[in-house]
Motif scaffolding. Structure first.
Motif, PDB file in Angstrom:
ATOM      1  N   THR A 190       0.718  -1.245   0.112  1.00  9.68           N
ATOM      2  CA  THR A 190       0.110  -0.165   0.016  1.00  9.68           C
ATOM      3  C   THR A 190       0.820   1.284   0.041  1.00  9.68           C
ATOM      4  O   THR A 190       0.286   2.251  -0.540  1.00  9.68           O
ATOM      5  CB  THR A 190      -1.116  -0.033   1.180  1.00  9.68           C
ATOM      6  N   ALA A 191       2.024   1.432   0.523  1.00 11.94           N
ATOM      7  CA  ALA A 191       2.960   2.441   0.628  1.00 11.94           C
ATOM      8  C   ALA A 191       3.258   2.845  -0.950  1.00 11.94           C
ATOM      9  O   ALA A 191       3.233   4.042  -1.106  1.00 11.94           O
ATOM     10  CB  ALA A 191       4.095   2.060   1.496  1.00 11.94           C
ATOM     11  N   ALA A 192       3.423   1.995  -1.789  1.00  8.54           N
ATOM     12  CA  ALA A 192       3.776   2.278  -3.096  1.00  8.54           C
ATOM     13  C   ALA A 192       2.463   2.697  -3.828  1.00  8.54           C
ATOM     14  O   ALA A 192       2.731   3.453  -4.488  1.00  8.54           O
ATOM     15  CB  ALA A 192       4.287   0.945  -3.823  1.00  8.54           C
ATOM     16  N   LEU A 193       1.442   2.135  -3.644  1.00  4.08           N
ATOM     17  CA  LEU A 193       0.275   2.587  -4.151  1.00  4.08           C
ATOM     18  C   LEU A 193      -0.039   4.210  -4.019  1.00  4.08           C
ATOM     19  O   LEU A 193      -0.549   4.930  -4.545  1.00  4.08           O
ATOM     20  CB  LEU A 193      -0.925   1.729  -3.618  1.00  4.08           C
ATOM     21  N   LEU A 194       0.182   4.378  -2.688  1.00  6.51           N
ATOM     22  CA  LEU A 194      -0.007   5.732  -1.877  1.00  6.51           C
ATOM     23  C   LEU A 194       0.836   6.779  -2.855  1.00  6.51           C
ATOM     24  O   LEU A 194       0.140   7.952  -2.990  1.00  6.51           O
ATOM     25  CB  LEU A 194       0.272   5.752  -0.608  1.00  6.51           C
ATOM     26  N   GLY A 195       2.180   6.404  -3.166  1.00  7.94           N
ATOM     27  CA  GLY A 195       2.497   7.472  -4.218  1.00  7.94           C
ATOM     28  C   GLY A 195       1.959   7.904  -5.238  1.00  7.94           C
ATOM     29  O   GLY A 195       1.994   9.033  -5.560  1.00  7.94           O
ATOM     30  N   GLY A 196       1.252   6.896  -6.080  1.00  9.17           N
ATOM     31  CA  GLY A 196       0.698   7.503  -7.211  1.00  9.17           C
ATOM     32  C   GLY A 196      -0.583   8.325  -6.922  1.00  9.17           C
ATOM     33  O   GLY A 196      -0.800   9.441  -7.494  1.00  9.17           O
ATOM     34  N   VAL A 197      -1.221   7.947  -5.786  1.00 10.49           N
ATOM     35  CA  VAL A 197      -2.469   8.824  -5.341  1.00 10.49           C
ATOM     36  C   VAL A 197      -1.804  10.188  -4.785  1.00 10.49           C
ATOM     37  O   VAL A 197      -2.608  11.208  -5.156  1.00 10.49           O
ATOM     38  CB  VAL A 197      -3.074   8.238  -4.055  1.00 10.49           C
ATOM     39  N   LEU A 198      -0.701  10.318  -4.377  1.00  6.62           N
ATOM     40  CA  LEU A 198      -0.306  11.668  -3.821  1.00  6.62           C
ATOM     41  C   LEU A 198       0.186  12.348  -4.969  1.00  6.62           C
ATOM     42  O   LEU A 198      -0.126  13.692  -5.121  1.00  6.62           O
ATOM     43  CB  LEU A 198       0.756  11.487  -2.648  1.00  6.62           C
ATOM     44  N   ALA A 199       0.728  11.733  -5.870  1.00  7.76           N
ATOM     45  CA  ALA A 199       1.214  12.459  -7.250  1.00  7.76           C
ATOM     46  C   ALA A 199      -0.155  13.161  -7.998  1.00  7.76           C
ATOM     47  O   ALA A 199      -0.033  14.097  -8.162  1.00  7.76           O
ATOM     48  CB  ALA A 199       1.928  11.549  -8.019  1.00  7.76           C
ATOM     49  N   GLU A 200      -1.186  11.931  -8.029  1.00  9.52           N
ATOM     50  CA  GLU A 200      -2.326  12.523  -8.796  1.00  9.52           C
ATOM     51  C   GLU A 200      -2.997  13.575  -7.948  1.00  9.52           C
ATOM     52  O   GLU A 200      -3.742  14.542  -8.460  1.00  9.52           O
ATOM     53  CB  GLU A 200      -3.167  11.276  -8.783  1.00  9.52           C
ATOM     54  N   ALA A 201      -2.867  13.639  -6.610  1.00  5.86           N
ATOM     55  CA  ALA A 201      -3.542  14.703  -5.661  1.00  5.86           C
ATOM     56  C   ALA A 201      -2.960  16.018  -6.005  1.00  5.86           C
ATOM     57  O   ALA A 201      -3.450  17.092  -5.294  1.00  5.86           O
ATOM     58  CB  ALA A 201      -3.638  14.146  -4.174  1.00  5.86           C
ATOM     59  N   GLY A 202      -1.631  15.973  -6.415  1.00 12.12           N
ATOM     60  CA  GLY A 202      -0.830  17.381  -6.821  1.00 12.12           C
ATOM     61  C   GLY A 202       0.292  17.575  -5.686  1.00 12.12           C
ATOM     62  O   GLY A 202       0.899  18.728  -5.770  1.00 12.12           O
ATOM     63  N   LEU A 203       0.647  16.532  -5.083  1.00 10.28           N
ATOM     64  CA  LEU A 203       1.898  16.681  -4.335  1.00 10.28           C
ATOM     65  C   LEU A 203       3.201  16.717  -5.189  1.00 10.28           C
ATOM     66  O   LEU A 203       3.316  15.935  -6.131  1.00 10.28           O
ATOM     67  CB  LEU A 203       2.083  15.569  -3.326  1.00 10.28           C
ATOM     68  N   PRO A 204       4.064  17.839  -5.214  1.00  8.10           N
ATOM     69  CA  PRO A 204       5.326  17.925  -5.769  1.00  8.10           C
ATOM     70  C   PRO A 204       5.947  16.566  -5.910  1.00  8.10           C
ATOM     71  O   PRO A 204       6.224  16.019  -4.672  1.00  8.10           O
ATOM     72  CB  PRO A 204       5.943  19.095  -5.287  1.00  8.10           C
ATOM     73  N   ALA A 205       6.806  16.369  -6.917  1.00  8.27           N
ATOM     74  CA  ALA A 205       7.903  15.180  -6.921  1.00  8.27           C
ATOM     75  C   ALA A 205       8.606  15.440  -5.752  1.00  8.27           C
ATOM     76  O   ALA A 205       9.294  16.364  -5.727  1.00  8.27           O
ATOM     77  CB  ALA A 205       8.447  15.193  -8.449  1.00  8.27           C
ATOM     78  N   GLY A 206       9.110  14.180  -5.154  1.00 11.11           N
ATOM     79  CA  GLY A 206      10.017  14.279  -4.126  1.00 11.11           C
ATOM     80  C   GLY A 206       9.341  14.582  -2.637  1.00 11.11           C
ATOM     81  O   GLY A 206      10.306  14.187  -1.908  1.00 11.11           O
ATOM     82  N   ALA A 207       8.352  15.022  -2.745  1.00 14.27           N
ATOM     83  CA  ALA A 207       7.894  15.314  -1.270  1.00 14.27           C
ATOM     84  C   ALA A 207       7.449  13.917  -0.505  1.00 14.27           C
ATOM     85  O   ALA A 207       7.494  13.860   0.765  1.00 14.27           O
ATOM     86  CB  ALA A 207       6.568  16.207  -1.390  1.00 14.27           C
ATOM     87  N   TYR A 208       6.974  12.984  -1.196  1.00 15.30           N
ATOM     88  CA  TYR A 208       6.781  11.421  -0.856  1.00 15.30           C
ATOM     89  C   TYR A 208       7.669  10.513  -1.466  1.00 15.30           C
ATOM     90  O   TYR A 208       7.447  10.427  -2.469  1.00 15.30           O
ATOM     91  CB  TYR A 208       5.234  11.226  -0.848  1.00 15.30           C
ATOM     92  N   ASN A 209       8.333   9.657  -0.928  1.00 14.61           N
ATOM     93  CA  ASN A 209       9.335   8.792  -1.262  1.00 14.61           C
ATOM     94  C   ASN A 209       9.086   7.575  -0.575  1.00 14.61           C
ATOM     95  O   ASN A 209       8.832   7.568   0.633  1.00 14.61           O
ATOM     96  CB  ASN A 209      10.600   9.170  -1.395  1.00 14.61           C
ATOM     97  N   VAL A 210       9.250   6.263  -1.484  1.00 13.09           N
ATOM     98  CA  VAL A 210       9.120   4.900  -0.561  1.00 13.09           C
ATOM     99  C   VAL A 210      10.556   4.221  -1.075  1.00 13.09           C
ATOM    100  O   VAL A 210      10.761   3.938  -2.104  1.00 13.09           O
ATOM    101  CB  VAL A 210       7.737   4.273  -1.110  1.00 13.09           C
TER     102      VAL A 210
END
Ligand code: NAD
Length: 490
Positions: A190-210
């Protein structure tokens, strides 16, 4: 015949899933069946360095983003998790084997709540200030400017993977930090899936990494030893917490630790029998006993010992172990065969220490293709001494020792006689006693006539071996920020 191409669970770095390196993979096992369901790309030191570097690069932009915009990203993420609820549920079930309904209604639902709650809390947060009277009759204004802590390492365990991850990632991001997450090697999905969701929500690249992998010599250690980390928030065992503390000590980084427990329930003779039995059953057996807050010591006033023991046995026997998708299933497997062997070891120890096994005590034969899984029967013991190891040490399985007491003072002393201090529950109809005993518990959370009822604004954590610091509500906002006190002579 060629072997089927494995499904890869990937690292998420700088806004993208990283192409896996086939030389550095490990198996993700479905604990319900023992079958491999995916390969996981283990992050070595260079990839962890890329993740920390990306987080550092993203930090100035994200921390300068107005709070309103940051919290909007969190709210969009919550909505997207809701939209993709079944995908998150399936990933959690594949990694843990827990019943589908529990993954959906607890783990995934709480992830949504975590993002919404911390968006609200950070959006509404004010700043501390005070006016100081000076000896010369003048005044000074003191106020605190809260700045993000920086790049936060988030290390989490396998028992409630998405719930515990988002409990830390949501406030960290809302406060303007960037994060590098190391999920448990047992539950990377689920941690990896969350990356896609946060990117789609508009979180800038690099703010969330797994970054995926293990602790020592792997992604966990690479992350905690990295000089680019400004703080570590960790949930896991007390022994690993101590290790992480040693690792970050030379660089004097702040840590927040949510660690193990050996939680007690105190059942008084005046307690409502049905309500107490329902509550105890949940507190002992939820998530197959793999919640840090689960009860493993049940102290029961002697007058009602037999009634409580009989009622708990009946309820334990009514639990249904089985396939996660089966609507009748109440109870999943343990996380791994290694963990099952640890629990089995404690069961053997309990019997050698003179326990009477009221129910369970061993590995069930479930058939239906499940016998390669890491199952253990719901287990209740009586006759153990308070000093026996199964009563002293965290087991983290569907097991509890039932022990009698006579007086309130004795119950309080027994419950507090532990190196841990995470949670306790008190069962009584006497309101005054409920408050009195709950306040006397040396724990982070004491419940009265309930268990695992969480308001995310309340401080959460433990004393002793159970942790360091608190998160939740203002406590989260304090951990994930550094205040600068500005003092102005007026
Ligand atoms: P664990 O300590 O083995 O692992 C936790 C995480 O730390 C994993 O991601 C692991 O890979 C990583 N890790 C291990 N060694 C490391 C190292 N040297 N450096 C950096 N990272 C390292 O715990 P677990 O078995 O995954 O989880 C079960 C434990 O977690 C139980 O003790 C349980 O009580 C505790 N827990 C506590 C809370 C709480 O809120 N207090 C909540 C859930 C679980």
């Amino acid at each position: 015949m060629t072997a089927p191409t494995p499904r890869w669970i990937r690292n998420f770095v700088d806004g993208h899933l990283v192409e896996p390196d086939e030389r550095h993979g490990f198996d993700a096992i479905d604990p319900a069946t023992g079958h491999v369901h995916a390969r996981v790309h283990e992050a070595g030191a260079p990839l962890v360095d890329r993740a920390v570097t990306a987080a550092r690069r993203a930090l100035p932009g994200w921390s300068a983003t107005p709070v309103r915009e940051r919290t909007e990203v969190l709210r969009r993420a919550a909505a997207l998790i809701e939209e993709r609820r079944e995908e998150f549920t399936a990933a959690e079930v594949a990694d843990t084997g827990k019943p589908v309904s529990q993954a959906r209604e607890l783990d995934v639902a709480r992830a949504v709540t975590n993002f919404r709650t911390f968006a609200d809390l950070v959006a509404a947060a004010g700043q501390e200030s005070s006016l100081t009277d000076l000896p010369d009759g003048g005044r000074a204004l003191n106020y605190a400017v809260r700045k993000p802590l920086g790049v936060v390492a988030v290390i989490v365990p396998w028992n409630l993977p998405l719930l515990l991850l988002t409990w830390k990632v949501a406030p960290a991001l809302a406060c303007g930090n960037t994060v590098v997450v190391k999920p448990s090697e047992e539950t990377p999905g689920t941690a990896a899936l969350l990356g896609g969701v946060l990117a789609e929500a508009g979180l800038p690249a690099g703010a969330y990494n797994v970054v995926h992998g293990f602790g020592p010599g792997s992604a966990g250690e690479h992350l905690t030893t990295h000089p680019g980390i400004d703080g570590v928030t960790f949930t896991g065992s007390s022994a690993t917490g101590a290790q992480v503390m040693r690792t970050v000590a030379p660089r004097v980084r702040p840590v927040s630790f949510e660690l193990g427990g050996k939680n007690a329930a105190l059942v008084f003779a005046d307690a409502d029998l049905e309500e107490t039995l329902d509550g105890l059953t949940r507190s002992v057996f939820s998530n197959t006993g793999q919640v840090c807050l689960c009860t493993e010591r049940v102290y029961i006033q002697r007058e009602v010992f037999a009634d409580i023991a009989d009622g708990l046995v009946e309820r334990a026997r009514a639990l249904r172990l089985g396939r996660p998708a089966d609507a009748a299933t109440t109870t999943g497997p343990l996380i791994s065969t290694a963990h099952r062997e640890k629990v089995r070891g404690y069961a053997e120890l309990a019997e050698r220490a003179g326990a009477t096994v009221l129910t369970g005590g061993g590995v069930p034969a479930l058939g239906d293709g499940l016998d390669g899984g890491s199952w253990f029967e719901p287990t209740l013991w009586t006759g153990l001494d308070h000093t026996a190891r199964p009563v002293r040490e965290e087991i983290f399985g569907p097991v509890a020792a039932l022990l009698p007491f006579d007086t309130e003072e004795e119950a309080v002393a027994l419950a507090n006689d532990t190196a841990y201090g995470l949670a306790a529950s008190v069962w009584t109809r006497d309101l005054r006693r409920g408050h009195r005993v709950a306040q006397a518990m040396d724990v982070g959370t004491a419940w009265v006539n309930t268990w695992f009822l969480r308001d995310l604004r309340a401080p959460f954590g433990g004393t002793g071996l159970s942790g360091l610091g608190r998160e939740g509500g203002d406590a989260s906002l304090h951990f994930y920020t550094e205040p600068t006190n500005v003092c102005v002579r007026l």
